[in-house]
Enzyme design. Structure first.
Site, PDB file in Angstrom:
ATOM      1  N   HIS A   1      -3.908  10.220   0.864  1.00 51.35           N
ATOM      2  CA  HIS A   1      -4.364  11.326   1.924  1.00 51.35           C
ATOM      3  C   HIS A   1      -2.980  11.703   2.590  1.00 51.35           C
ATOM      4  O   HIS A   1      -2.648  10.944   3.433  1.00 51.35           O
ATOM      5  CB  HIS A   1      -5.448  10.636   2.806  1.00 51.35           C
TER       6      HIS A   1
ATOM      7  N   ARG B   1      -0.415  10.046   9.669  1.00 51.04           N
ATOM      8  CA  ARG B   1      -0.470   8.638  10.516  1.00 51.04           C
ATOM      9  C   ARG B   1      -0.116   7.524   9.361  1.00 51.04           C
ATOM     10  O   ARG B   1       0.245   6.332   9.728  1.00 51.04           O
ATOM     11  CB  ARG B   1      -1.932   8.244  10.905  1.00 51.04           C
ATOM     12  N   HIS B   2      -0.288   7.892   8.061  1.00 51.36           N
ATOM     13  CA  HIS B   2       0.249   7.062   7.008  1.00 51.36           C
ATOM     14  C   HIS B   2       1.024   7.648   6.145  1.00 51.36           C
ATOM     15  O   HIS B   2       2.368   7.497   6.227  1.00 51.36           O
ATOM     16  CB  HIS B   2      -0.901   6.102   6.450  1.00 51.36           C
TER      17      HIS B   2
ATOM     18  N   HIS C   1     -15.723   5.758  -0.492  1.00 53.56           N
ATOM     19  CA  HIS C   1     -15.699   5.585   0.979  1.00 53.56           C
ATOM     20  C   HIS C   1     -16.540   4.026   1.318  1.00 53.56           C
ATOM     21  O   HIS C   1     -17.396   4.316   1.118  1.00 53.56           O
ATOM     22  CB  HIS C   1     -16.170   6.719   1.812  1.00 53.56           C
ATOM     23  N   GLY C   2     -15.511   3.302   1.522  1.00 54.07           N
ATOM     24  CA  GLY C   2     -16.402   1.972   2.437  1.00 54.07           C
ATOM     25  C   GLY C   2     -16.312   0.814   1.327  1.00 54.07           C
ATOM     26  O   GLY C   2     -17.277   0.125   1.461  1.00 54.07           O
TER      27      GLY C   2
ATOM     28  N   THR D   1     -11.510   6.837  10.290  1.00 57.47           N
ATOM     29  CA  THR D   1     -11.447   7.332   8.735  1.00 57.47           C
ATOM     30  C   THR D   1     -12.255   8.678   8.442  1.00 57.47           C
ATOM     31  O   THR D   1     -12.752   9.112   9.613  1.00 57.47           O
ATOM     32  CB  THR D   1     -11.768   6.099   7.948  1.00 57.47           C
ATOM     33  N   THR D   2     -12.221   8.759   7.393  1.00 54.09           N
ATOM     34  CA  THR D   2     -12.881  10.279   7.108  1.00 54.09           C
ATOM     35  C   THR D   2     -14.463   9.965   7.326  1.00 54.09           C
ATOM     36  O   THR D   2     -15.297   9.505   6.468  1.00 54.09           O
ATOM     37  CB  THR D   2     -12.538  10.721   5.709  1.00 54.09           C
TER      38      THR D   2
ATOM     39  N   ARG E   1       5.631  -1.134  11.714  1.00 59.06           N
ATOM     40  CA  ARG E   1       6.843  -1.527  12.016  1.00 59.06           C
ATOM     41  C   ARG E   1       8.047  -0.528  12.237  1.00 59.06           C
ATOM     42  O   ARG E   1       9.284  -0.770  12.382  1.00 59.06           O
ATOM     43  CB  ARG E   1       7.344  -2.826  10.889  1.00 59.06           C
TER      44      ARG E   1
ATOM     45  N   ARG F   1      -2.561  13.176   5.654  1.00 62.44           N
ATOM     46  CA  ARG F   1      -3.313  13.482   7.076  1.00 62.44           C
ATOM     47  C   ARG F   1      -2.360  14.733   7.795  1.00 62.44           C
ATOM     48  O   ARG F   1      -1.356  14.481   7.554  1.00 62.44           O
ATOM     49  CB  ARG F   1      -3.527  12.554   7.695  1.00 62.44           C
TER      50      ARG F   1
ATOM     51  N   GLU G   1      -5.991  13.704  -1.095  1.00 66.38           N
ATOM     52  CA  GLU G   1      -6.995  14.074  -0.110  1.00 66.38           C
ATOM     53  C   GLU G   1      -6.266  15.022   0.859  1.00 66.38           C
ATOM     54  O   GLU G   1      -5.230  14.380   1.284  1.00 66.38           O
ATOM     55  CB  GLU G   1      -7.773  12.889   0.316  1.00 66.38           C
TER      56      GLU G   1
ATOM     57  N   GLY H   1      -9.864   2.325  -1.251  1.00 66.94           N
ATOM     58  CA  GLY H   1      -8.685   2.096  -0.612  1.00 66.94           C
ATOM     59  C   GLY H   1      -8.706   0.881   0.220  1.00 66.94           C
ATOM     60  O   GLY H   1      -8.113  -0.191  -0.115  1.00 66.94           O
ATOM     61  N   HIS H   2      -9.351   0.908   1.492  1.00 63.97           N
ATOM     62  CA  HIS H   2      -8.980  -0.002   2.379  1.00 63.97           C
ATOM     63  C   HIS H   2      -9.355  -1.375   1.864  1.00 63.97           C
ATOM     64  O   HIS H   2      -8.592  -2.434   2.068  1.00 63.97           O
ATOM     65  CB  HIS H   2      -9.932   0.284   3.627  1.00 63.97           C
TER      66      HIS H   2
ATOM     67  N   ASP I   1      -2.902   4.718   0.850  1.00 65.79           N
ATOM     68  CA  ASP I   1      -2.510   5.138   2.172  1.00 65.79           C
ATOM     69  C   ASP I   1      -2.209   3.946   3.056  1.00 65.79           C
ATOM     70  O   ASP I   1      -1.348   3.830   3.790  1.00 65.79           O
ATOM     71  CB  ASP I   1      -3.837   5.706   2.900  1.00 65.79           C
ATOM     72  N   HIS I   2      -3.027   2.893   3.246  1.00 67.32           N
ATOM     73  CA  HIS I   2      -2.757   1.679   4.063  1.00 67.32           C
ATOM     74  C   HIS I   2      -1.565   0.855   3.636  1.00 67.32           C
ATOM     75  O   HIS I   2      -1.114   0.002   4.664  1.00 67.32           O
ATOM     76  CB  HIS I   2      -4.160   0.865   4.112  1.00 67.32           C
TER      77      HIS I   2
ATOM     78  N   GLU J   1     -16.797  14.502  -5.043  1.00 64.30           N
ATOM     79  CA  GLU J   1     -16.859  13.119  -4.644  1.00 64.30           C
ATOM     80  C   GLU J   1     -18.066  13.109  -3.561  1.00 64.30           C
ATOM     81  O   GLU J   1     -18.012  13.329  -2.332  1.00 64.30           O
ATOM     82  CB  GLU J   1     -15.506  12.554  -4.171  1.00 64.30           C
TER      83      GLU J   1
ATOM     84  N   ASN K   1      -6.477   3.923  -3.598  1.00 64.20           N
ATOM     85  CA  ASN K   1      -6.091   4.533  -2.581  1.00 64.20           C
ATOM     86  C   ASN K   1      -5.033   3.854  -1.660  1.00 64.20           C
ATOM     87  O   ASN K   1      -5.304   2.896  -1.186  1.00 64.20           O
ATOM     88  CB  ASN K   1      -7.086   5.303  -1.636  1.00 64.20           C
TER      89      ASN K   1
END
Ligand code: PXP
Length: 258
Positions: free
Chosen positions: A42, A48-49, A212-213, A99-100, A17, A44, A69, A234-235, A8-9, A150, A6
Protein backbone atom coordinates in the site's frame (compact mmCIF):
# COMPACT_ATOMS: atom_id res chain seq x y z
CA UNK A 1 -7.55 -19.98 -3.15
CA UNK A 2 -4.94 -17.41 -4.16
CA UNK A 3 -3.05 -15.59 -1.42
CA UNK A 4 -1.71 -12.06 -1.75
CA UNK A 5 0.65 -11.26 1.12
CA UNK A 6 0.67 -7.64 2.20
CA UNK A 7 4.22 -6.78 3.30
CA UNK A 8 3.66 -3.15 4.41
CA UNK A 9 4.36 -3.90 8.04
CA UNK A 10 7.88 -5.07 7.34
CA UNK A 11 8.42 -1.43 6.36
CA UNK A 12 6.50 -0.28 9.47
CA UNK A 13 9.03 -2.15 11.62
CA UNK A 14 11.98 -0.78 9.64
CA UNK A 15 10.64 2.76 9.88
CA UNK A 16 10.26 2.46 13.66
CA UNK A 17 14.10 2.52 13.78
CA UNK A 18 14.54 4.78 10.74
CA UNK A 19 17.29 2.52 9.43
CA UNK A 20 17.49 -0.07 6.64
CA UNK A 21 16.22 -3.32 8.19
CA UNK A 22 14.06 -5.29 7.90
CA UNK A 23 14.01 -4.60 4.15
CA UNK A 24 10.62 -5.42 2.54
CA UNK A 25 12.47 -6.35 -0.64
CA UNK A 26 13.91 -9.39 1.14
CA UNK A 27 10.39 -10.69 1.71
CA UNK A 28 9.99 -11.46 -2.00
CA UNK A 29 12.17 -14.54 -1.76
CA UNK A 30 10.22 -15.95 1.20
CA UNK A 31 6.85 -15.23 -0.42
CA UNK A 32 7.86 -17.18 -3.50
CA UNK A 33 9.34 -20.05 -1.45
CA UNK A 34 6.18 -20.31 0.65
CA UNK A 35 3.88 -20.43 -2.38
CA UNK A 36 2.25 -17.00 -2.13
CA UNK A 37 0.51 -15.92 -5.32
CA UNK A 38 0.93 -12.16 -5.12
CA UNK A 39 2.80 -9.38 -3.33
CA UNK A 40 0.54 -6.66 -2.02
CA UNK A 41 1.76 -3.23 -0.88
CA UNK A 42 0.00 0.00 0.00
CA UNK A 43 1.64 3.22 -1.13
CA UNK A 44 -0.09 5.53 1.34
CA UNK A 45 -0.26 9.28 0.80
CA UNK A 46 1.61 9.81 4.09
CA UNK A 47 4.21 7.09 3.19
CA UNK A 48 3.96 5.73 6.72
CA UNK A 49 5.39 2.36 5.67
CA UNK A 50 6.10 1.57 1.99
CA UNK A 51 8.01 4.35 0.22
CA UNK A 52 8.21 5.12 -3.49
CA UNK A 53 11.70 3.61 -3.50
CA UNK A 54 10.41 0.39 -1.86
CA UNK A 55 7.60 0.15 -4.41
CA UNK A 56 9.99 0.65 -7.32
CA UNK A 57 12.44 -1.99 -6.10
CA UNK A 58 9.65 -4.47 -5.29
CA UNK A 59 8.05 -4.10 -8.74
CA UNK A 60 11.37 -4.37 -10.52
CA UNK A 61 12.47 -7.47 -8.62
CA UNK A 62 9.30 -9.42 -7.83
CA UNK A 63 8.88 -12.96 -9.15
CA UNK A 64 5.17 -12.60 -8.34
CA UNK A 65 2.54 -10.15 -9.58
CA UNK A 66 2.51 -6.94 -7.54
CA UNK A 67 -0.79 -5.48 -6.35
CA UNK A 68 -0.49 -1.87 -5.14
CA UNK A 69 -3.25 -0.51 -2.95
CA UNK A 70 -3.64 3.23 -3.36
CA UNK A 71 -6.04 6.14 -3.04
CA UNK A 72 -7.57 7.88 -6.05
CA UNK A 73 -5.51 11.01 -5.41
CA UNK A 74 -4.26 12.17 -8.87
CA UNK A 75 -0.65 12.57 -7.67
CA UNK A 76 -0.60 9.00 -6.38
CA UNK A 77 -2.23 7.69 -9.57
CA UNK A 78 0.48 9.40 -11.65
CA UNK A 79 3.13 7.63 -9.58
CA UNK A 80 1.34 4.27 -9.96
CA UNK A 81 1.15 4.73 -13.74
CA UNK A 82 4.92 5.20 -13.81
CA UNK A 83 5.58 2.28 -11.46
CA UNK A 84 3.43 -0.05 -13.59
CA UNK A 85 2.47 -2.74 -11.07
CA UNK A 86 0.42 -5.68 -12.29
CA UNK A 87 -2.64 -4.38 -10.45
CA UNK A 88 -3.84 -1.29 -8.57
CA UNK A 89 -6.46 -1.75 -5.86
CA UNK A 90 -8.24 1.54 -5.22
CA UNK A 91 -8.95 2.12 -1.55
CA UNK A 92 -10.32 5.02 0.52
CA UNK A 93 -7.63 6.69 2.58
CA UNK A 94 -7.76 8.92 5.63
CA UNK A 95 -4.56 10.31 7.11
CA UNK A 96 -5.70 9.80 10.70
CA UNK A 97 -6.81 6.16 10.36
CA UNK A 98 -4.69 3.30 11.73
CA UNK A 99 -5.68 1.07 8.81
CA UNK A 100 -8.11 1.22 5.87
CA UNK A 101 -11.49 1.67 7.54
CA UNK A 102 -14.36 0.77 5.26
CA UNK A 103 -14.56 0.45 1.50
CA UNK A 104 -14.44 2.92 -1.34
CA UNK A 105 -17.69 4.82 -1.98
CA UNK A 106 -18.00 4.00 -5.68
CA UNK A 107 -21.48 5.53 -5.87
CA UNK A 108 -20.44 8.95 -4.51
CA UNK A 109 -17.09 9.04 -6.32
CA UNK A 110 -18.26 7.46 -9.59
CA UNK A 111 -16.88 10.18 -11.89
CA UNK A 112 -13.44 10.39 -10.24
CA UNK A 113 -13.11 6.61 -10.05
CA UNK A 114 -14.10 6.17 -13.71
CA UNK A 115 -11.33 8.59 -14.75
CA UNK A 116 -8.78 6.78 -12.60
CA UNK A 117 -9.81 3.37 -14.00
CA UNK A 118 -9.42 4.69 -17.53
CA UNK A 119 -5.97 6.08 -16.82
CA UNK A 120 -4.74 2.91 -15.15
CA UNK A 121 -6.11 0.73 -17.96
CA UNK A 122 -4.38 2.93 -20.56
CA UNK A 123 -1.18 2.06 -18.70
CA UNK A 124 -2.05 -1.64 -18.81
CA UNK A 125 -2.61 -1.86 -15.07
CA UNK A 126 -5.43 -4.12 -13.91
CA UNK A 127 -7.84 -2.38 -11.51
CA UNK A 128 -9.62 -3.66 -8.44
CA UNK A 129 -11.98 -1.72 -6.16
CA UNK A 130 -11.87 -2.29 -2.40
CA UNK A 131 -15.50 -2.03 -1.32
CA UNK A 132 -17.77 -2.99 1.55
CA UNK A 133 -19.98 -6.05 1.05
CA UNK A 134 -22.76 -3.69 -0.03
CA UNK A 135 -25.01 -4.68 -2.94
CA UNK A 136 -25.35 -1.17 -4.36
CA UNK A 137 -21.57 -0.61 -4.33
CA UNK A 138 -21.07 -3.96 -6.09
CA UNK A 139 -23.63 -3.13 -8.78
CA UNK A 140 -22.01 0.26 -9.38
CA UNK A 141 -18.54 -1.35 -9.56
CA UNK A 142 -19.75 -3.76 -12.25
CA UNK A 143 -21.31 -0.86 -14.13
CA UNK A 144 -18.21 1.35 -14.27
CA UNK A 145 -15.88 -1.12 -15.92
CA UNK A 146 -13.76 -3.06 -13.46
CA UNK A 147 -13.34 -6.81 -13.68
CA UNK A 148 -12.31 -7.29 -10.07
CA UNK A 149 -13.50 -6.21 -6.63
CA UNK A 150 -12.07 -6.88 -3.17
CA UNK A 151 -14.64 -7.17 -0.38
CA UNK A 152 -13.71 -5.52 2.93
CA UNK A 153 -13.82 -8.15 5.68
CA UNK A 154 -12.94 -5.70 8.47
CA UNK A 155 -16.33 -5.71 10.19
CA UNK A 156 -16.41 -9.52 10.14
CA UNK A 157 -12.86 -9.62 11.61
CA UNK A 158 -13.66 -7.06 14.30
CA UNK A 159 -16.80 -8.95 15.36
CA UNK A 160 -14.77 -12.16 15.47
CA UNK A 161 -12.19 -10.52 17.76
CA UNK A 162 -14.84 -8.91 19.95
CA UNK A 163 -16.44 -12.33 20.42
CA UNK A 164 -13.27 -14.32 20.98
CA UNK A 165 -10.89 -12.01 22.85
CA UNK A 166 -10.94 -9.48 25.67
CA UNK A 167 -9.60 -6.69 23.48
CA UNK A 168 -11.59 -3.60 24.29
CA UNK A 169 -10.33 -0.69 22.27
CA UNK A 170 -11.46 1.01 19.10
CA UNK A 171 -12.77 -0.34 16.74
CA UNK A 172 -14.19 -2.91 19.17
CA UNK A 173 -15.72 -0.21 21.37
CA UNK A 174 -18.54 0.00 18.84
CA UNK A 175 -19.52 -3.51 19.87
CA UNK A 176 -19.24 -2.79 23.61
CA UNK A 177 -22.97 -2.64 24.15
CA UNK A 178 -23.49 -6.07 22.54
CA UNK A 179 -23.82 -9.17 24.72
CA UNK A 180 -22.31 -12.45 23.43
CA UNK A 181 -25.58 -13.62 21.89
CA UNK A 182 -25.90 -10.40 19.90
CA UNK A 183 -22.23 -10.54 18.84
CA UNK A 184 -22.74 -14.09 17.57
CA UNK A 185 -25.83 -13.07 15.63
CA UNK A 186 -24.06 -10.01 14.15
CA UNK A 187 -21.10 -12.18 13.13
CA UNK A 188 -23.40 -14.65 11.38
CA UNK A 189 -25.19 -11.81 9.60
CA UNK A 190 -21.92 -10.24 8.44
CA UNK A 191 -20.65 -13.58 7.14
CA UNK A 192 -23.91 -14.12 5.26
CA UNK A 193 -23.63 -10.61 3.83
CA UNK A 194 -20.10 -11.33 2.56
CA UNK A 195 -21.33 -14.62 1.01
CA UNK A 196 -24.29 -12.93 -0.70
CA UNK A 197 -22.09 -10.03 -1.84
CA UNK A 198 -19.52 -12.41 -3.36
CA UNK A 199 -22.32 -14.29 -5.17
CA UNK A 200 -23.77 -11.05 -6.50
CA UNK A 201 -20.32 -10.00 -7.73
CA UNK A 202 -19.85 -13.26 -9.62
CA UNK A 203 -23.41 -13.10 -11.02
CA UNK A 204 -22.54 -9.65 -12.39
CA UNK A 205 -19.42 -11.03 -14.08
CA UNK A 206 -16.84 -9.79 -11.56
CA UNK A 207 -13.94 -11.66 -10.03
CA UNK A 208 -14.13 -11.39 -6.25
CA UNK A 209 -11.26 -11.10 -3.77
CA UNK A 210 -11.51 -10.31 -0.05
CA UNK A 211 -9.32 -9.02 2.73
CA UNK A 212 -8.73 -7.03 5.87
CA UNK A 213 -8.29 -8.27 9.41
CA UNK A 214 -8.10 -11.93 8.35
CA UNK A 215 -6.02 -14.19 10.60
CA UNK A 216 -5.43 -17.85 11.46
CA UNK A 217 -8.56 -17.88 13.64
CA UNK A 218 -11.11 -16.27 11.33
CA UNK A 219 -9.91 -17.00 7.79
CA UNK A 220 -11.52 -20.41 7.19
CA UNK A 221 -15.11 -19.21 6.95
CA UNK A 222 -14.10 -16.61 4.36
CA UNK A 223 -11.88 -19.06 2.45
CA UNK A 224 -14.84 -21.47 2.26
CA UNK A 225 -16.88 -19.00 0.19
CA UNK A 226 -16.49 -20.54 -3.26
CA UNK A 227 -17.09 -17.30 -5.17
CA UNK A 228 -14.02 -15.69 -3.54
CA UNK A 229 -10.86 -16.51 -5.48
CA UNK A 230 -8.20 -14.48 -3.64
CA UNK A 231 -7.43 -13.20 -0.16
CA UNK A 232 -5.04 -10.34 0.65
CA UNK A 233 -3.63 -10.71 4.14
CA UNK A 234 -1.01 -8.57 5.84
CA UNK A 235 -0.97 -7.73 9.52
CA UNK A 236 -1.57 -11.20 10.94
CA UNK A 237 0.98 -12.89 8.64
CA UNK A 238 3.69 -10.34 9.46
CA UNK A 239 2.80 -10.44 13.18
CA UNK A 240 3.06 -14.24 13.26
CA UNK A 241 6.29 -14.24 11.29
CA UNK A 242 7.98 -12.75 14.38
CA UNK A 243 7.44 -16.15 16.00
CA UNK A 244 7.26 -18.55 13.05
CA UNK A 245 9.36 -16.85 10.39
CA UNK A 246 7.76 -15.29 7.32
CA UNK A 247 7.90 -18.42 5.20
CA UNK A 248 6.23 -20.61 7.86
CA UNK A 249 3.57 -18.01 8.62
CA UNK A 250 2.62 -17.91 4.92
CA UNK A 251 2.68 -21.72 4.63
CA UNK A 252 0.37 -21.97 7.67
CA UNK A 253 -2.04 -19.45 6.13
CA UNK A 254 -1.92 -21.25 2.76
CA UNK A 255 -2.78 -24.54 4.47
CA UNK A 256 -5.77 -22.95 6.19
CA UNK A 257 -7.21 -21.37 3.05
CA UNK A 258 -6.64 -24.40 0.84
N1 PXP B 1 -6.71 -5.55 1.36
C1 PXP B 1 -6.72 -4.19 1.32
C2 PXP B 1 -7.36 -3.53 0.15
C3 PXP B 1 -6.09 -3.43 2.34
O1 PXP B 1 -6.12 -2.08 2.29
C4 PXP B 1 -5.44 -4.11 3.38
C5 PXP B 1 -4.71 -3.33 4.43
O2 PXP B 1 -3.66 -2.61 3.87
C6 PXP B 1 -5.44 -5.52 3.37
C7 PXP B 1 -6.10 -6.21 2.36
C8 PXP B 1 -4.74 -6.33 4.42
O3 PXP B 1 -5.32 -6.10 5.66
P1 PXP B 1 -4.65 -6.75 6.96
O4 PXP B 1 -3.32 -6.09 7.13
O5 PXP B 1 -5.61 -6.40 8.04
O6 PXP B 1 -4.52 -8.22 6.70
Amino acid sequence: MKLGVNIDHIATLRNARRINEPDPLMALHFLKEAGADQVTIHLREDRRHITDFDAKRIIENSFLPVNIECSINPEIIDIICKLKPHRATLVPEKREEVTTEGGLDVIRLEKEIKNVIEKLKENEIEVSLFIDPDFEQIKKSAEIGVELIELHTGKYANLHLALNTNINQTPFKVFEKFDRKTLKKELELELKLIKDAAKLGVDLGLEVAAGHGLNFQNVKEIANIKEIIELNIGHSIIANSVFLGLKNAIIKMKELIG
